[in-house]
Scaffold this motif. Sequence first.
Motif, PDB file in Angstrom:
ATOM      1  N   THR A 144      36.686   8.208  80.177  1.00  0.00           N
ATOM      2  CA  THR A 144      35.614   7.572  79.920  1.00  0.00           C
ATOM      3  C   THR A 144      34.550   7.981  81.132  1.00  0.00           C
ATOM      4  OG1 THR A 144      36.770   5.588  78.986  1.00  0.00           O
ATOM      5  CG2 THR A 144      34.672   5.166  80.143  1.00  0.00           C
ATOM      6  N   LEU A 145      35.261   8.031  82.383  1.00  0.00           N
ATOM      7  CA  LEU A 145      34.362   8.513  83.642  1.00  0.00           C
ATOM      8  C   LEU A 145      34.261  10.036  83.641  1.00  0.00           C
ATOM      9  CD1 LEU A 145      35.724   5.859  85.927  1.00  0.00           C
ATOM     10  CD2 LEU A 145      33.569   5.795  84.702  1.00  0.00           C
ATOM     11  N   GLN A 146      34.627  10.943  82.900  1.00  0.00           N
ATOM     12  CA  GLN A 146      34.582  12.161  82.899  1.00  0.00           C
ATOM     13  C   GLN A 146      35.270  12.732  84.303  1.00  0.00           C
ATOM     14  OE1 GLN A 146      31.053  13.926  80.916  1.00  0.00           O
ATOM     15  NE2 GLN A 146      30.868  11.978  79.979  1.00  0.00           N
ATOM     16  N   LEU A 147      36.227  12.145  84.628  1.00  0.00           N
ATOM     17  CA  LEU A 147      36.790  12.773  85.982  1.00  0.00           C
ATOM     18  C   LEU A 147      37.255  14.131  85.785  1.00  0.00           C
ATOM     19  CD1 LEU A 147      38.717   9.578  87.047  1.00  0.00           C
ATOM     20  CD2 LEU A 147      36.652  10.194  87.446  1.00  0.00           C
ATOM     21  N   GLU A 148      37.042  14.725  87.024  1.00  0.00           N
ATOM     22  CA  GLU A 148      37.487  16.161  86.849  1.00  0.00           C
ATOM     23  C   GLU A 148      38.774  16.242  87.743  1.00  0.00           C
ATOM     24  OE1 GLU A 148      33.982  17.745  88.918  1.00  0.00           O
ATOM     25  OE2 GLU A 148      32.909  17.806  87.074  1.00  0.00           O
TER      26      GLU A 148
ATOM     27  N   MET B   1      31.203  16.593  84.943  1.00  0.00           N
ATOM     28  CA  MET B   1      30.985  15.964  86.092  1.00  0.00           C
ATOM     29  C   MET B   1      31.061  14.478  85.676  1.00  0.00           C
ATOM     30  SD  MET B   1      28.118  16.729  88.444  1.00  0.00           S
ATOM     31  CE  MET B   1      27.273  15.799  89.672  1.00  0.00           C
ATOM     32  N   PRO B   2      31.622  13.764  86.802  1.00  0.00           N
ATOM     33  CA  PRO B   2      31.797  12.127  86.510  1.00  0.00           C
ATOM     34  C   PRO B   2      30.530  11.460  86.277  1.00  0.00           C
ATOM     35  CG  PRO B   2      32.985  13.023  88.466  1.00  0.00           C
ATOM     36  CD  PRO B   2      32.175  14.313  88.043  1.00  0.00           C
ATOM     37  N   THR B   3      30.552  10.558  85.310  1.00  0.00           N
ATOM     38  CA  THR B   3      29.439   9.615  85.166  1.00  0.00           C
ATOM     39  C   THR B   3      29.047   8.550  86.050  1.00  0.00           C
ATOM     40  OG1 THR B   3      30.957   8.105  83.894  1.00  0.00           O
ATOM     41  CG2 THR B   3      29.772  10.143  82.670  1.00  0.00           C
ATOM     42  N   VAL B   4      30.196   8.433  86.938  1.00  0.00           N
ATOM     43  CA  VAL B   4      29.892   7.687  88.277  1.00  0.00           C
ATOM     44  C   VAL B   4      29.776   8.484  89.384  1.00  0.00           C
ATOM     45  CG1 VAL B   4      30.673   5.582  87.072  1.00  0.00           C
ATOM     46  CG2 VAL B   4      32.244   6.871  88.130  1.00  0.00           C
TER      47      VAL B   4
END
Lengths: 177, 84
Positions: A144-148, B1-4
């Motif tokens: 959801t937060l698109q963590l890498e 790329m993180p959304t936060v």
Amino acid sequence: MADDALWYEAALLVGITNALNVVADSPLETLEPVRPDAPAQAVFAEIRAFYDCAEVPVAFRRVAADPGYLADLWGATRRVFSDNRLTRRHKEALAFAVSVTTRSPFGTTFHLGEMRRLGVGERGVVEVLGVTQMFSSYTKIADTLQLEPDMDGIAAEDRSPAPGGAPPPRTRSPEAP
Amino acid sequence: MPTVRLRDASEYPEPVQKLFEAAKAWFKYDFEQPPAMSRVMAWDPELGAFHGRAMKRAMGPGEWSRAEKEMVAAVVSGVNACAY
């Protein structure tokens, strides 16, 4: 769990587990031969012996109209679920986790039964379920937060060769002449 | 790329720093920054505490070793197609 060999083995198991589940969970009852021919019956006998069961799992029955394909599918299945670097008991736990995660009624029931048959207790089953549930939470938060990925440095790279193969080529450092 | 924007560990209050130290000990690895997931879960320390305890309980050795459980976690992450 540092050796790549263990992870290759686990990944191949995930693939075969999913392959069996997609056929078993689809509405394909009509494909099951009423009277499988002799070559298929021979494979069925091996399957029954491997799982110590009277009834051949549905995933195999549905492809029995092609005994050659059945034999190869069974050969692959037997290979990935047999004791190797990973134990058969652990492999059934991995298959159970995969089946729960992919919401496979066949796989969940079948591999739960296999875990129990191979001696995994109720606590052990719930432990696998707990890990499955927790990582079904983490993975969705991360997505959801698109963590890498940021934890790949924890484990050292395995530089051993492929089975029976040659050592990997030596890498030269940028400073080397 | 993180959304936060992932906050630097130093931006979290003191009690959370202890959770980051616990994460470092859990992984036995000296991170430059706590893993992104640790920092996300620390955003709501109350939830993070419940979730973290459940996770620790699930991953601790029992009938299965921690290593065996790490592999279960990896296959679940794999079939969930989670790159993190």
